[in-house]
Structure formats: structure tokens, C-alpha cells
Design a protein around this motif. Structure first.
Motif, PDB file in Angstrom:
ATOM      1  N   PHE A   5       0.918  -1.118  -0.007  1.00 12.78           N
ATOM      2  CA  PHE A   5      -0.036   0.109  -0.257  1.00 12.78           C
ATOM      3  C   PHE A   5       0.985   1.268   0.052  1.00 12.78           C
ATOM      4  CE2 PHE A   5      -2.091   3.460   2.273  1.00 12.78           C
ATOM      5  CZ  PHE A   5      -3.171   3.593   1.819  1.00 12.78           C
ATOM      6  N   HIS A  56       1.128   4.017  -3.186  1.00 12.64           N
ATOM      7  CA  HIS A  56       0.643   5.512  -2.923  1.00 12.64           C
ATOM      8  C   HIS A  56       1.838   6.195  -3.038  1.00 12.64           C
ATOM      9  CE1 HIS A  56      -3.549   5.101  -1.520  1.00 12.64           C
ATOM     10  NE2 HIS A  56      -3.273   3.963  -1.770  1.00 12.64           N
ATOM     11  N   GLY A 115     -18.078  10.463  -4.249  1.00 13.48           N
ATOM     12  CA  GLY A 115     -18.933   9.767  -3.376  1.00 13.48           C
ATOM     13  C   GLY A 115     -18.602   8.175  -3.115  1.00 13.48           C
ATOM     14  N   GLY A 136     -15.614   7.152  -3.633  1.00 11.84           N
ATOM     15  CA  GLY A 136     -14.238   6.674  -3.091  1.00 11.84           C
ATOM     16  C   GLY A 136     -13.220   6.887  -4.291  1.00 11.84           C
ATOM     17  N   PRO A 158     -10.465   8.497  -5.823  1.00 15.31           N
ATOM     18  CA  PRO A 158      -9.515   9.690  -5.609  1.00 15.31           C
ATOM     19  C   PRO A 158      -9.245  10.585  -6.837  1.00 15.31           C
ATOM     20  CG  PRO A 158      -8.347   7.435  -5.282  1.00 15.31           C
ATOM     21  CD  PRO A 158      -9.627   7.225  -6.147  1.00 15.31           C
ATOM     22  N   SER A 196      -4.526   0.636  -9.561  1.00 12.17           N
ATOM     23  CA  SER A 196      -5.079  -0.801  -9.108  1.00 12.17           C
ATOM     24  C   SER A 196      -3.679  -1.304  -8.513  1.00 12.17           C
ATOM     25  CB  SER A 196      -5.443  -1.414 -10.417  1.00 12.17           C
ATOM     26  OG  SER A 196      -6.120  -2.650  -9.951  1.00 12.17           O
ATOM     27  N   GLU A 241      -5.306  -7.709 -12.382  1.00 16.28           N
ATOM     28  CA  GLU A 241      -5.201  -8.902 -11.290  1.00 16.28           C
ATOM     29  C   GLU A 241      -4.452  -9.677 -11.448  1.00 16.28           C
ATOM     30  OE1 GLU A 241      -8.133  -9.228  -9.131  1.00 16.28           O
ATOM     31  OE2 GLU A 241      -9.124  -7.655  -9.803  1.00 16.28           O
ATOM     32  N   GLU A 289     -13.938  -4.091 -14.464  1.00 22.18           N
ATOM     33  CA  GLU A 289     -13.428  -3.421 -13.116  1.00 22.18           C
ATOM     34  C   GLU A 289     -13.062  -2.138 -13.737  1.00 22.18           C
ATOM     35  OE1 GLU A 289     -12.547  -5.469  -9.763  1.00 22.18           O
ATOM     36  OE2 GLU A 289     -11.264  -3.747  -9.169  1.00 22.18           O
ATOM     37  N   LYS A 305     -14.359   1.355 -12.543  1.00 17.62           N
ATOM     38  CA  LYS A 305     -13.683   2.229 -12.240  1.00 17.62           C
ATOM     39  C   LYS A 305     -13.451   3.651 -12.820  1.00 17.62           C
ATOM     40  CE  LYS A 305     -10.077   0.780  -9.485  1.00 17.62           C
ATOM     41  NZ  LYS A 305      -8.661   0.280  -9.653  1.00 17.62           N
ATOM     42  N   GLY A 354     -16.376   5.630 -11.862  1.00 23.69           N
ATOM     43  CA  GLY A 354     -16.171   6.090 -10.360  1.00 23.69           C
ATOM     44  C   GLY A 354     -16.936   5.370  -9.661  1.00 23.69           C
ATOM     45  N   ASP A 355     -17.932   4.247 -10.218  1.00 22.06           N
ATOM     46  CA  ASP A 355     -19.001   3.911  -9.120  1.00 22.06           C
ATOM     47  C   ASP A 355     -18.420   2.613  -8.469  1.00 22.06           C
ATOM     48  OD1 ASP A 355     -20.938   5.689  -9.645  1.00 22.06           O
ATOM     49  OD2 ASP A 355     -21.751   4.367 -11.460  1.00 22.06           O
ATOM     50  N   GLY A 356     -17.350   2.079  -9.024  1.00 24.50           N
ATOM     51  CA  GLY A 356     -17.013   0.866  -8.289  1.00 24.50           C
ATOM     52  C   GLY A 356     -18.081  -0.134  -8.480  1.00 24.50           C
ATOM     53  N   LEU A 357     -17.993  -1.067  -7.393  1.00 25.42           N
ATOM     54  CA  LEU A 357     -18.786  -2.489  -7.396  1.00 25.42           C
ATOM     55  C   LEU A 357     -20.303  -1.935  -7.161  1.00 25.42           C
ATOM     56  CD1 LEU A 357     -16.261  -5.115  -5.858  1.00 25.42           C
ATOM     57  CD2 LEU A 357     -16.966  -4.746  -8.123  1.00 25.42           C
ATOM     58  N   ALA A 358     -20.380  -0.664  -6.858  1.00 26.17           N
ATOM     59  CA  ALA A 358     -22.052  -0.096  -6.948  1.00 26.17           C
ATOM     60  C   ALA A 358     -22.785  -0.262  -8.222  1.00 26.17           C
ATOM     61  CB  ALA A 358     -21.952   1.179  -6.254  1.00 26.17           C
TER      62      ALA A 358
HETATM   63  C1  LIG Z   1     -13.083   0.540  -6.764  1.00 24.73           C
HETATM   64  C2  LIG Z   1     -12.947  -1.051  -6.538  1.00 24.73           C
HETATM   65  C3  LIG Z   1     -13.885  -1.584  -7.558  1.00 24.73           C
HETATM   66  C4  LIG Z   1     -11.607  -1.190  -6.287  1.00 24.73           C
HETATM   67  O1  LIG Z   1     -11.536  -2.708  -6.140  1.00 24.73           O
HETATM   68  P1  LIG Z   1     -10.261  -3.733  -5.882  1.00 24.73           P
HETATM   69  O2  LIG Z   1     -10.041  -4.560  -7.179  1.00 24.73           O
HETATM   70  O3  LIG Z   1     -10.384  -4.186  -4.618  1.00 24.73           O
HETATM   71  O4  LIG Z   1      -8.931  -2.641  -6.143  1.00 24.73           O
HETATM   72  P2  LIG Z   1      -7.984  -2.065  -7.138  1.00 24.73           P
HETATM   73  O5  LIG Z   1      -6.479  -2.349  -6.606  1.00 24.73           O
HETATM   74  O6  LIG Z   1      -8.120  -2.356  -8.477  1.00 24.73           O
HETATM   75  O7  LIG Z   1      -8.222  -0.613  -6.882  1.00 24.73           O
HETATM   76  C5  LIG Z   1      -8.173   0.180  -5.464  1.00 24.73           C
HETATM   77  C6  LIG Z   1      -7.865   1.690  -5.999  1.00 24.73           C
HETATM   78  O8  LIG Z   1      -9.138   2.368  -6.903  1.00 24.73           O
HETATM   79  C7  LIG Z   1      -9.276   3.517  -6.467  1.00 24.73           C
HETATM   80  N1  LIG Z   1     -10.784   3.740  -6.080  1.00 24.73           N
HETATM   81  C8  LIG Z   1     -11.293   3.538  -4.835  1.00 24.73           C
HETATM   82  N2  LIG Z   1     -12.484   3.803  -4.951  1.00 24.73           N
HETATM   83  C9  LIG Z   1     -12.624   4.063  -6.506  1.00 24.73           C
HETATM   84  C10 LIG Z   1     -13.948   4.235  -6.988  1.00 24.73           C
HETATM   85  N3  LIG Z   1     -15.033   4.237  -6.485  1.00 24.73           N
HETATM   86  N4  LIG Z   1     -13.663   4.351  -8.589  1.00 24.73           N
HETATM   87  C11 LIG Z   1     -12.397   4.197  -9.119  1.00 24.73           C
HETATM   88  N5  LIG Z   1     -11.312   3.811  -8.281  1.00 24.73           N
HETATM   89  C12 LIG Z   1     -11.486   3.662  -6.879  1.00 24.73           C
HETATM   90  C13 LIG Z   1      -8.155   3.879  -5.103  1.00 24.73           C
HETATM   91  O9  LIG Z   1      -6.950   4.340  -5.689  1.00 24.73           O
HETATM   92  C14 LIG Z   1      -7.870   2.385  -4.431  1.00 24.73           C
HETATM   93  O10 LIG Z   1      -6.656   2.474  -4.036  1.00 24.73           O
HETATM   94  P3  LIG Z   1      -6.350   2.350  -2.486  1.00 24.73           P
HETATM   95  O11 LIG Z   1      -7.378   1.317  -2.235  1.00 24.73           O
HETATM   96  O12 LIG Z   1      -4.768   2.055  -2.500  1.00 24.73           O
HETATM   97  O13 LIG Z   1      -6.534   3.845  -2.254  1.00 24.73           O
HETATM   98  C15 LIG Z   1     -13.959  -1.075  -5.064  1.00 24.73           C
HETATM   99  O14 LIG Z   1     -13.373  -0.730  -3.992  1.00 24.73           O
HETATM  100  C16 LIG Z   1     -15.332  -0.543  -5.056  1.00 24.73           C
HETATM  101  O15 LIG Z   1     -16.323  -1.145  -5.566  1.00 24.73           O
HETATM  102  N6  LIG Z   1     -15.276   0.806  -4.216  1.00 24.73           N
HETATM  103  C17 LIG Z   1     -16.344   1.386  -4.152  1.00 24.73           C
HETATM  104  C18 LIG Z   1     -17.170   1.381  -2.755  1.00 24.73           C
HETATM  105  C19 LIG Z   1     -18.354   2.149  -2.501  1.00 24.73           C
HETATM  106  O16 LIG Z   1     -19.203   1.980  -3.448  1.00 24.73           O
HETATM  107  N7  LIG Z   1     -18.416   2.929  -1.571  1.00 24.73           N
HETATM  108  C20 LIG Z   1     -19.424   3.841  -1.359  1.00 24.73           C
HETATM  109  C21 LIG Z   1     -19.149   4.701  -0.128  1.00 24.73           C
HETATM  110  S1  LIG Z   1     -17.962   5.050   0.345  1.00 24.73           S
END
Ligand SMILES: CC(C)(COP(=O)(O)OP(=O)(O)OC[C@H]1O[C@@H](n2cnc3c(N)ncnc32)[C@H](O)[C@@H]1OP(=O)(O)O)[C@@H](O)C(=O)NCCC(=O)NCCS
Length: 305
Positions: free
Chosen positions: A118, A122, A146, A148, A150, A164, A185, A228, A232, A235-239
Motif C-alpha cells: 500500500f 501510494h 462519493g 471513493g 480519488p 490498481s 489482477e 472493473e 472504475k 467512479g462507481d466501483g462495484l456499486a
Molecule cells: C473501486 C473498487 C472496484 C476497487 O476494487 P479492487 O479490485 O479491490 O482494488 P484495485 O486495486 O483495483 O483499486 C483500488 C484503488 O482504486 C481507487 N478507487 C477507490 N474507489 C474507487 C472508485 N469508486 N472508483 C475508481 N477507483 C477507486 C483507489 O485508488 C484504490 O486504491 P487504494 O485502496 O490503495 O486507495 C472497489 O473498492 C469498490 O467498488 N469501491 C467502491 C465502494 C463504494 O461503493 N463505496 C461507497 C461509499 S464510500
């Protein structure tokens, strides 16, 4: 596991709900740094041999150059720069570059190996972005959306990035004027059909069924990283519903891998997903808003010139 997560979240909120304790820890860190500078002399950050060298398609260093070519002069408008980081490459004092929030997050890791990865990831994000905007890595400030994602605060140019990490590797994608997402991955044995049933869209699952058994795990990770990287970038992530869009699973070098998107119908015109050739054992993809961009690859290294 739940106990661990509970304990970590308590530790995290405990610190954040007590800003006085946090600033006390920061002041203490500053005092230690000042004392060390008095004893050993000021730390010359420019002396650190942290370089970003051009890489070829396979991620191998493409040319030897004493000068670090990663600079504000790079083309960010028509390129997505992807920096490959080896997290087991030893940086000098990487934690010195992180801010208080990153240090608190680093402290939450149970295993030293995860903390090191980590911190290095960073630190390299800061080094790479710092070079892009011509500022010291430790001076950079981040905010998050919203869900996460960055973003860099006040860099003067519209720089977008995404990080990632997986195993001992990280990828940092950097561009300007368009959102970007990246995913890497590490290939590992998994129950491909069980996971596909839960996370993939129906066309992806049936494509996976038709793939030769020996290619099913790589095909799963090709699909997963493409999906993914896209969420990403959004910006929604897994939501974002993973089964609400489809990507290709093939390995044919095609550059438009996003095939259908019922959850965001305009996405097909607006986004492009590209798989990134990478070293054996890892699979990666990058996604960014459409336009005439190309991928430019870099390796982060601490190797002597
Ligand atoms: C983003 C996400 C898909 C990453 O999954 P992952 O495969 O475990 O991790 P990766 O190594 O590919 O990416 C992690 C990095 O993505 C970035 N990241 C975090 N949230 C993100 C988002 N919503 N969209 C894009 N990038 C994101 C960060 O830099 C993170 O690094 P860090 O944890 O060292 O700070 C997953 O963490 C996720 O779905 N986050 C959203 C969570 C959410 O919905 N939160 C809502 C309220 S806070």
C-alpha cells in the motif's frame, strides 16, 4: 474476519473522530523528521533514484536513458499513460511522501506485506503525478468522489488518474480531460462458472462456457479486468451493476471491448476499454472516455542508471 474488520474500523474512526490525536501524531512525525535532519543532514529527495522509463508492449524497459522522461511535457490529451510498478522494488522512505490519511490507512493493515505494498503504491502515485504537474510528491493533496474514487486537488491542469494493485504489481493510469479506470489482477485458481454466474452478464457467461477449459481462467480474468476498469472509470466501483453491461472475453487484440451496456446505454459511444498486455500471471485493462487516445506505457524503477 468480521472481528478484524470491526477492530480496524474502530481504530480508523477512533483516530478520525479525534483530530487532536491525529495532529499530535503528525506533529510527532515532523519532530522526528526534523531531529533526523539535524543529525544526518536534510534529506535530498532529488537524490532518490526513482525513475519512470518507457516500456514496450510487453512491459519491458524500451530504452535506457539517464534522464527521467516522465515530465509535464508529456502528451496527456491524446494519451493514457500507464505506469507499471513493482511493489517489491525498494523505495527510500516511501512513507515520508504520504499524508496523514494515507498513514492512518497504512497503519490499519494487519500484515506488513500488505502495508508495504500500500505504502509503495501510494508513494509511486505521488511520484508519478508529482512529475506530471512539476510538484513535490509529498505536497500533493487528494480528495475522493462519493464512492471513493480519488482525484488530485488543485494541480493546475485537469489531470485524472486511477490506481490498481494486485500481488506485487500496481498500475497507475494517468490522462487529462477524461475519466480513466484501470484494473490489474493476479491469475489464480478460482471457480470460474460460480463467479461468472454471480457477476457476469448472460452473454459473458455463455461465451465463457464455450471457451476451451485451458483458457477459462485467463478468459475470466480478461473479462473481469475489462469490467472493473470500466466501472472504475465511471467512479462507481462495484456499486455499478456488473451484469448490466457486457465486454468481450477474447484475446484478439481488439481495442473496443465494451459490447453492450443496458445500465448506461450511451456508454458504447462514450467509453473505450483496452486490454493491456502484461507479464505472465497478471491480467490488466484500462478504460477511458472515448476519443482518439492511445496507451503509452512506463515502468517505475529504482534501478541504478
Ligand atoms: C473501486 C473498487 C472496484 C476497487 O476494487 P479492487 O479490485 O479491490 O482494488 P484495485 O486495486 O483495483 O483499486 C483500488 C484503488 O482504486 C481507487 N478507487 C477507490 N474507489 C474507487 C472508485 N469508486 N472508483 C475508481 N477507483 C477507486 C483507489 O485508488 C484504490 O486504491 P487504494 O485502496 O490503495 O486507495 C472497489 O473498492 C469498490 O467498488 N469501491 C467502491 C465502494 C463504494 O461503493 N463505496 C461507497 C461509499 S464510500
Amino acid at each position: 474476519m468480521y472481528f478484524l474488520a470491526f477492530r480496524q474500523s474502530i481504530g480508523y474512526s477512533y483516530l478520525w473522530e479525534r483530530p487532536s490525536l491525529l495532529s499530535c501524531l503528525s506533529a510527532r512525525a515532523r519532530t522526528i523528521r526534523a531531529r533526523r535532519a539535524r543529525i544526518f543532514g536534510p534529506m535530498d529527495r532529488s537524490a532518490r533514484n526513482w525513475r519512470l522509463v518507457p516500456a514496450d508492449e510487453r512491459g519491458i524497459d524500451a530504452e535506457e536513458s539517464a534522464a527521467d522522461p516522465f515530465s509535464p511535457g508529456l502528451d496527456f490529451l491524446s494519451s493514457v499513460h500507464v505506469v507499471r510498478v513493482r511493489l517489491d522494488d525498494t523505495l527510500a522512505d516511501p512513507i515520508e511522501l504520504l499524508d496523514d490519511e494515507e498513514r492512518v490507512r497504512a497503519a490499519r493493515f494487519v500484515f506488513d506485506r500488505d502495508r508495504r505494498r500500500f505504502i509503495n503504491a501510494h508513494a509511486w502515485v505521488r511520484v508519478a503525478l508529482g512529475r506530471c504537474v512539476g510538484r513535490a510528491p509529498e505536497s500533493l493533496r487528494f480528495a475522493s468522489g462519493g464512492r471513493g474514487k480519488p482525484r488530485l486537488v488543485g494541480p493546475g491542469i485537469d489531470l485524472r488518474f486511477n490506481l490498481s494493485h494486485a500481488g506485487e504489481r500496481a498500475l497507475i493510469a494517468i490522462t487529462s480531460g477524461r475519466e480513466v479506470g484501470v484494473d490489474i489482477e493476479k491469475e489464480r485458481p478460482i471457480e470460474v462458472f460460480e463467479l461468472a454466474r454471480r457477476f457476469f452478464s448472460p452473454p459473458e457467461s455463455s461465451e465463457l462456457q464455450n471457451i476451451a477449459a485451458s483458457d477459462q481462467i485467463p478468459a475470466f480474468f480478461r473479462c473481469w479486468t475489462r469490467k472493473e476498469a470500466f466501472i472504475k472509470a465511471l467512479g462507481d466501483g462495484l456499486a455499478f451493476p456488473l451484469d448490466g453491461f457486457a465486454v468481450s472475453l477474447g484475446n484478439d487484440g481488439s481495442s473496443q471491448l465494451l459490447r453492450a451496456c443496458s445500465s448506461a446505454p450511451d456508454a458504447l459511444q462514450q467509453w473505450r476499454v483496452v486490454s493491456l498486455p502484461t507479464e505472465a500471471g497478471y491480467v490488466a485493462a484500462v478504460a477511458a472516455r472515448a476519443g482518439d487516445w492511445r496507451v503509452v506505457r512506463w515502468n517505475a524503477t529504482t534501478r541504478d542508471v
